[in-house]
Structures are given as structure tokens and as C-alpha cells.
Design an enzyme around this catalytic site. Structure first.
Site, mmCIF file in Angstrom:
data_model
loop_
_atom_site.group_PDB
_atom_site.id
_atom_site.type_symbol
_atom_site.label_atom_id
_atom_site.label_comp_id
_atom_site.label_asym_id
_atom_site.label_seq_id
_atom_site.Cartn_x
_atom_site.Cartn_y
_atom_site.Cartn_z
ATOM 1 N N ILE A 165 86.171 -9.105 -26.536
ATOM 2 C CA ILE A 165 86.564 -8.538 -27.836
ATOM 3 C C ILE A 165 86.063 -7.093 -27.935
ATOM 4 C CG2 ILE A 165 86.467 -8.847 -30.347
ATOM 5 C CD1 ILE A 165 85.764 -11.845 -29.773
ATOM 6 N N PHE A 204 78.488 -7.004 -30.901
ATOM 7 C CA PHE A 204 79.159 -8.122 -30.221
ATOM 8 C C PHE A 204 78.225 -8.856 -29.257
ATOM 9 C CE2 PHE A 204 82.785 -5.084 -30.760
ATOM 10 C CZ PHE A 204 83.670 -5.914 -31.426
ATOM 11 N N SER A 212 81.280 -16.359 -36.445
ATOM 12 C CA SER A 212 82.306 -17.267 -35.924
ATOM 13 C C SER A 212 82.653 -18.318 -36.966
ATOM 14 C CB SER A 212 81.744 -17.946 -34.678
ATOM 15 O OG SER A 212 82.531 -19.050 -34.320
ATOM 16 N N TYR A 232 74.552 -22.597 -30.023
ATOM 17 C CA TYR A 232 75.311 -21.348 -30.146
ATOM 18 C C TYR A 232 75.640 -21.084 -31.619
ATOM 19 C CZ TYR A 232 79.471 -18.444 -30.517
ATOM 20 O OH TYR A 232 80.374 -17.488 -30.920
ATOM 21 N N LYS A 255 74.450 -18.062 -34.590
ATOM 22 C CA LYS A 255 75.333 -17.263 -35.466
ATOM 23 C C LYS A 255 74.897 -17.422 -36.929
ATOM 24 C CE LYS A 255 77.959 -15.509 -32.407
ATOM 25 N NZ LYS A 255 77.758 -14.112 -32.102
ATOM 26 N N ASN A 283 90.082 -18.147 -33.631
ATOM 27 C CA ASN A 283 90.174 -18.282 -32.161
ATOM 28 C C ASN A 283 90.866 -17.070 -31.532
ATOM 29 O OD1 ASN A 283 89.693 -21.007 -33.259
ATOM 30 N ND2 ASN A 283 89.859 -21.623 -31.141
ATOM 31 N N ARG A 331 87.046 -34.213 -26.917
ATOM 32 C CA ARG A 331 85.838 -33.504 -26.470
ATOM 33 C C ARG A 331 84.777 -33.664 -27.558
ATOM 34 N NH1 ARG A 331 86.410 -27.114 -25.199
ATOM 35 N NH2 ARG A 331 86.887 -27.076 -27.427
HETATM 36 P P1 NAD Z 1 81.912 -11.699 -24.113
HETATM 37 O O1 NAD Z 1 80.936 -12.578 -23.418
HETATM 38 O O2 NAD Z 1 83.143 -11.300 -23.398
HETATM 39 O O3 NAD Z 1 81.169 -10.378 -24.629
HETATM 40 C C1 NAD Z 1 79.819 -10.375 -25.004
HETATM 41 C C2 NAD Z 1 79.132 -9.233 -24.272
HETATM 42 O O4 NAD Z 1 77.754 -9.193 -24.642
HETATM 43 C C3 NAD Z 1 79.183 -9.388 -22.753
HETATM 44 O O5 NAD Z 1 79.733 -8.225 -22.190
HETATM 45 C C4 NAD Z 1 77.732 -9.596 -22.352
HETATM 46 O O6 NAD Z 1 77.458 -9.037 -21.085
HETATM 47 C C5 NAD Z 1 77.002 -8.888 -23.474
HETATM 48 N N1 NAD Z 1 75.631 -9.359 -23.719
HETATM 49 C C6 NAD Z 1 75.201 -10.640 -23.890
HETATM 50 N N2 NAD Z 1 73.878 -10.659 -24.108
HETATM 51 C C7 NAD Z 1 73.456 -9.366 -24.084
HETATM 52 C C8 NAD Z 1 72.182 -8.745 -24.230
HETATM 53 N N3 NAD Z 1 71.069 -9.454 -24.419
HETATM 54 N N4 NAD Z 1 72.105 -7.400 -24.147
HETATM 55 C C9 NAD Z 1 73.223 -6.657 -23.922
HETATM 56 N N5 NAD Z 1 74.434 -7.193 -23.770
HETATM 57 C C10 NAD Z 1 74.559 -8.534 -23.835
HETATM 58 O O7 NAD Z 1 82.281 -12.421 -25.490
HETATM 59 P P2 NAD Z 1 83.418 -12.075 -26.552
HETATM 60 O O8 NAD Z 1 84.400 -13.179 -26.516
HETATM 61 O O9 NAD Z 1 83.870 -10.688 -26.400
HETATM 62 O O10 NAD Z 1 82.580 -12.263 -27.891
HETATM 63 C C11 NAD Z 1 81.958 -11.176 -28.531
HETATM 64 C C12 NAD Z 1 81.151 -11.698 -29.698
HETATM 65 O O11 NAD Z 1 82.008 -12.423 -30.581
HETATM 66 C C13 NAD Z 1 80.041 -12.679 -29.296
HETATM 67 O O12 NAD Z 1 78.927 -12.447 -30.131
HETATM 68 C C14 NAD Z 1 80.649 -14.033 -29.584
HETATM 69 O O13 NAD Z 1 79.670 -15.001 -29.870
HETATM 70 C C15 NAD Z 1 81.490 -13.727 -30.815
HETATM 71 N N6 NAD Z 1 82.602 -14.670 -30.974
HETATM 72 C C16 NAD Z 1 83.486 -14.854 -29.935
HETATM 73 C C17 NAD Z 1 84.514 -15.765 -30.085
HETATM 74 C C18 NAD Z 1 85.476 -16.010 -28.943
HETATM 75 O O14 NAD Z 1 86.184 -17.004 -28.964
HETATM 76 N N7 NAD Z 1 85.574 -15.142 -27.946
HETATM 77 C C19 NAD Z 1 84.676 -16.479 -31.282
HETATM 78 C C20 NAD Z 1 83.772 -16.244 -32.326
HETATM 79 C C21 NAD Z 1 82.731 -15.333 -32.157
HETATM 80 C C1 UD1 Z 2 85.325 -23.253 -29.323
HETATM 81 C C2 UD1 Z 2 83.916 -23.538 -29.766
HETATM 82 C C3 UD1 Z 2 83.573 -22.656 -30.953
HETATM 83 C C4 UD1 Z 2 83.770 -21.189 -30.568
HETATM 84 C C5 UD1 Z 2 85.214 -21.012 -30.103
HETATM 85 C C6 UD1 Z 2 85.497 -19.638 -29.657
HETATM 86 C C7 UD1 Z 2 83.497 -25.872 -29.162
HETATM 87 C C8 UD1 Z 2 83.279 -27.257 -29.661
HETATM 88 N N1 UD1 Z 2 83.790 -24.952 -30.095
HETATM 89 O O1 UD1 Z 2 86.191 -23.504 -30.412
HETATM 90 O O2 UD1 Z 2 82.234 -22.864 -31.341
HETATM 91 O O3 UD1 Z 2 83.514 -20.359 -31.682
HETATM 92 O O4 UD1 Z 2 85.463 -21.903 -29.002
HETATM 93 O O5 UD1 Z 2 84.828 -19.343 -28.461
HETATM 94 O O6 UD1 Z 2 83.399 -25.612 -27.976
HETATM 95 N N2 UD1 Z 2 91.337 -27.914 -25.834
HETATM 96 C C9 UD1 Z 2 91.962 -28.800 -24.970
HETATM 97 N N3 UD1 Z 2 91.748 -28.649 -23.629
HETATM 98 C C10 UD1 Z 2 90.957 -27.650 -23.109
HETATM 99 C C11 UD1 Z 2 90.330 -26.758 -24.005
HETATM 100 C C12 UD1 Z 2 90.542 -26.923 -25.363
HETATM 101 O O7 UD1 Z 2 92.679 -29.708 -25.404
HETATM 102 O O8 UD1 Z 2 90.799 -27.582 -21.875
HETATM 103 C C13 UD1 Z 2 91.597 -28.057 -27.287
HETATM 104 C C14 UD1 Z 2 90.353 -28.308 -28.117
HETATM 105 O O9 UD1 Z 2 90.109 -29.683 -28.243
HETATM 106 C C15 UD1 Z 2 90.729 -27.645 -29.455
HETATM 107 C C16 UD1 Z 2 91.639 -26.480 -29.033
HETATM 108 O O10 UD1 Z 2 92.109 -26.815 -27.727
HETATM 109 O O11 UD1 Z 2 91.480 -28.531 -30.234
HETATM 110 C C17 UD1 Z 2 90.920 -25.149 -28.976
HETATM 111 O O12 UD1 Z 2 89.764 -25.274 -28.147
HETATM 112 P P1 UD1 Z 2 88.870 -24.008 -27.746
HETATM 113 O O13 UD1 Z 2 89.738 -22.943 -27.214
HETATM 114 O O14 UD1 Z 2 87.776 -24.505 -26.862
HETATM 115 O O15 UD1 Z 2 88.295 -23.495 -29.126
HETATM 116 P P2 UD1 Z 2 87.500 -24.292 -30.262
HETATM 117 O O16 UD1 Z 2 87.159 -25.664 -29.851
HETATM 118 O O17 UD1 Z 2 88.263 -24.118 -31.523
#
Ligand code: NAD
Ligand code: UD1
Length: 337
Positions: free
Chosen positions: A12, A80, A124, A148, A152, A178, A291
Site C-alpha cells: 500500500i 504503514f 484495519s 495482529y 492495531k 480488503n 478457516r
Molecule cells: P507490507 O508488508 O507490504 O508493507 C509494510 C512495510 O512495512 C513493509 O515494506 C515492511 O518492510 C515495513 N516494515 C515492517 N516493520 C518495519 C519496521 N519495524 N521498521 C521499518 N519498516 C518496517 O503491507 P501492506 O499491505 O502495504 O500494509 C501496510 C499497512 O497497512 C500495515 O500496517 C498493515 O497492517 C495495514 N493493513 C494492511 C491491510 C492489507 O490487507 N494489506 C489491511 C489492513 C491494514
Molecule cells: C484477512 C485478515 C485480516 C486482515 C486482512 C487484510 C484473517 C482471519 N483476517 O482478512 O485481519 O486485515 O486479511 O490483510 O486472516 N479465502 C478463501 N481462500 C483463501 C483465502 C481466503 O476462501 O485461500 C476467503 C476467506 O475465507 C474470506 C475471503 O476469502 O472469506 C477473504 O480472505 P482474506 O483475503 O484472507 O481477507 P480477510 O480474511 O477478510
């Protein structure tokens, strides 16, 4: 404005860097590359034609982080950086608490010291736990079911307490639903390590032939087709939400909380169908057990972000699948070449 982007090399973060540079912001990126690589930032520079500083620094390293602030005059931070794998957080909770919480405490202390008091934090939808009803509004009860999610929630409380103690702080908590998709250039995208945990990266690796078959986790939920329903949001829309958040805290103090979602829920089977259409081939799947920890339905009420930030997602499901596939097919091994 000059913005520090922690975790800016990640999925992101890299998309948000593109948007920030395109919008005329100056940026610096701090990342320890724990879950990313510098190539993503090289590509951000190629896409935007702009340069910026990159610090390969761990937020757990107080001195090194302090030095980054001493060398720059930042106006705000988009935070992030953090570890994000739910399953891993259950196996190694101490690493998650230490990295996400201690890292954030270091950052906030250093920001205070350098009088940088504006922060946008990546929260999140996981902080809503298993909601009683959908769509989810920002004032719904908060809870979580894994380390995790707990990090948050804890960081949200830390930021709220900080703002109470010092009214000069401006804090925005963005609760992402998502995130999926990739930049339309196909040059940056999600590059998970090992076997993906999340649905869309898994589907796209089945489509490219790296994985055999998608396991659909349960078809007996109380949803339209029995499979889990989620609010998938294009990562470029999500990045845009950060620009809107910066505009909001530029002139405001206090704590503001927003859902970043589309307000539309799609089932796992909807996603399989839409992705198959985008990539032009059937995605093989089988139904397996639920799951543990999953919930039936989770989607946002996006009204508050629309009313107060002027934020609205503009990409639809077909755009999300098309752009994921464009990234995946151009980069079958992610940034590793
Ligand atoms: P990502 O893992 O691609 O990016 C996170 C970055 O943080 C990575 O580049 C990692 O190297 C860096 N990082 C981790 N710990 C660190 C530290 N101690 N010091 C410096 N850098 C560090 O993840 P993302 O999907 O881009 O997510 C970004 C943020 O959004 C995260 O905080 C994640 O929890 C949150 N978030 C992500 C999702 C998702 O589905 N991707 C959903 C909800 C919230
Ligand atoms: C997951 C995390 C959530 C996190 C989010 C974004 C869990 C329980 N929750 O959310 O905390 O913020 O990712 O990183 O892990 N699915 C399948 N097969 C797969 C993978 C997923 O059927 O191989 C289904 C899941 O059951 C769900 C949907 O797809 O219904 C989305 O799953 P996923 O992408 O893992 O996201 P979340 O579970 O919503």
C-alpha cells in the site's frame, strides 16, 4: 508538504508514494525491507519521474529513526510500517507486539521531539472483530481475535491518548477493508512472500499456474452463496484516501476515524468469477472447511469518509481484477525478476 512514509516500500505504501508524488508532495521513505524490496521504490521513481530519499531503517532502531528526523523537516507522517500476517502473529505474538507497538512508540516519541504532530495511521477493519451487523460504521464496538489485530487496536488507543494529552496532535486512523489490485502500469503491485494468505493474491497465483487450486474456506456461511463476503477496495483508491486524509489534518487537530472501503460486499465465488473473466481462464477451486477466525460478512459503511474527506472509491471489481492480473502476468515472480 514534506511527508515521511514509513513502510513506503510495501504494497500500500508504494502505491501511496506514487499518488503523493503525482499530487506534488515531497516525500521520504523509511522501511527496513522486512517484507519488501527497494525495487518497488525504483519503480515508483520510474512511474512518477520523481526522486526522493530512501532510508533503510528499522523503527525499532531509535537512534537511526531519530537521525532521519534530524536530517529532514517533515510536516506529517503516514505510518504503514508494521507486520501484517494474522496466522504468523498467532505463532510469534511477541515479535508482532514488539515490532508494531514498540516501533510505533519510538516513532511517536521521535515525532514529538521534532515537533512533527500529524500522523495518518494504517488501521484495519479487523478492529471491528465479528460485527453484529453490516455495513460497519466507525462507531461500532471494537474487538479483535488475534495478536495482529490487537496491535492495531492498541496503536489506535495509544494515538487517542496522545491526542488527549496534547491537543496539538492531528491523528487520522484509516480502517482499511480488503485492499486488492495494482497500479495500472503493472509496475508495482502486491508481492507476498511464500504462499499467499489472502484471497486475491492466491487466486492470481492459481491463474498464473504457480499454485494448483484455490481452497474456498467454507460454503456454509449465512451469505448469498454461502462463501465469505468482503469489501474489496482497489489499492489506488486506498492510496487516494491517504491524500484526502493529509488534506484533512493539514488544518485540523484531534482524532478522526474513517473506514476506507467501497460499501459493496463480494463473495469468494464472486471474486473467482470476476478474476476468471479478467484473466480469460477458469480459476480452479475446491470447497474446504472454514478457516478458523474467519467471519461471514464484512463490508464498510463508507458514508463518513465521503462526507468528511470527500473520499469515494472509483474502481469497480473488474478494474481490481484487471489490474491485479496485469501486475501478476507482467511480474510472475513479483519484484524478484
Ligand atoms: P507490507 O508488508 O507490504 O508493507 C509494510 C512495510 O512495512 C513493509 O515494506 C515492511 O518492510 C515495513 N516494515 C515492517 N516493520 C518495519 C519496521 N519495524 N521498521 C521499518 N519498516 C518496517 O503491507 P501492506 O499491505 O502495504 O500494509 C501496510 C499497512 O497497512 C500495515 O500496517 C498493515 O497492517 C495495514 N493493513 C494492511 C491491510 C492489507 O490487507 N494489506 C489491511 C489492513 C491494514
Ligand atoms: C484477512 C485478515 C485480516 C486482515 C486482512 C487484510 C484473517 C482471519 N483476517 O482478512 O485481519 O486485515 O486479511 O490483510 O486472516 N479465502 C478463501 N481462500 C483463501 C483465502 C481466503 O476462501 O485461500 C476467503 C476467506 O475465507 C474470506 C475471503 O476469502 O472469506 C477473504 O480472505 P482474506 O483475503 O484472507 O481477507 P480477510 O480474511 O477478510
Amino acid at each position: 508538504m514534506n511527508i515521511l512514509v514509513t513502510g513506503g516500500a510495501g504494497y500500500i505504501g508504494s502505491h501511496t508514494c506514487v499518488q503523493l508524488l503525482d499530487a506534488g508532495y515531497d516525500i521520504a521513505v523509511l522501511d527496513n525491507l522486512d517484507n519488501s524490496c527497494e525495487e518497488s521504490l525504483n519503480r515508483v521513481k520510474q512511474i512518477t519521474g520523481k526522486d526522493f530519499k530512501f532510508y533503510e531503517v528499522d523503527l525499532l532502531d531509535y537512534e537511526a529513526t531519530d537521525k532521519v528526523f534530524a536530517e529532514n523537516k517533515f510536516d506529517a507522517v503516514i505510518h504503514f510500517a508494521g507486520l501484517k500476517a494474522v496466522g504468523e502473529s498467532c505463532r510469534i505474538p511477541l515479535r508482532y507486539y514488539h515490532n508494531n507497538i514498540t516501533g510505533t512508540l519510538n516513532l511517536l516519541d521521535i515525532m514529538n521531539k521534532h515537533n512533527v504532530k500529524k500522523i495518518v495511521f494504517s488501521s484495519s477493519a479487523t478492529v471491528y472483530g465479528d460485527p453484529h451487523t453490516v455495513p460497519i460504521k466507525e462507531d461500532f464496538p471494537l474487538s479483535c481475535t488475534n495478536p495482529y489485530g490487537q496491535t492495531k487496536l492498541d496503536i489506535e488507543y495509544i494515538l487517542k491518548d496522545l491526542s488527549k494529552s496534547d491537543p496539538e496532535w492531528g491523528v487520522i486512523l484509516l480502517r482499511y477493508f480488503n485492499p486488492v489490485g495494482a497500479h495500472e502500469s503493472g509496475m508495482i503491485g502486491e508481492d507476498p512472500n511464500g504462499i499467499p494468505n489472502n484471497l486475491i493474491p492466491y487466486i492470481s497465483q492459481v491463474a498464473i499456474g504457480k499454485l494448483e487450486c484455490l481452497s474456498v474456506f467454507g460454503d456454509d456461511y449465512d451469505t448469498k452463496d454461502g462463501t465469505g463476503v468482503r469489501d474489496y477496495i482497489h489499492v489506488v483508491d486506498l492510496a487516494d484516501g491517504h491524500i484526502k486524509a493529509l488534506e484533512k489534518i493539514k488544518d485540523n487537530t484531534g482524532v478522526f476515524i474513517y473506514n476506507l472501503g467501497t460499501g459493496v460486499g463480494y463473495s469468494v465465488l464472486d471474486m473467482v468469477k470476476a478474476f476468471s473473466k479478467a484473466c480469460g481462464k477458469d480459476v480452479k477451486y475446491k470447497i474446504v472447511d472454514r478457516r478458523p477466525g474467519d467471519i461471514a460478512s464484512c463490508y464498510a459503511d463508507p458514508a463518513k469518509a465521503k462526507a468528511e474527506l470527500g473520499f469515494e472509491a472509483t474502481h469497480n471489481l473488474d478494474d481490481m481484477c484487471r489490474d491485479t492480473w496485469n501486475w501478476q502476468s507482467k511480474n510472475p515472480n513479483g519484484y524478484k525478476g
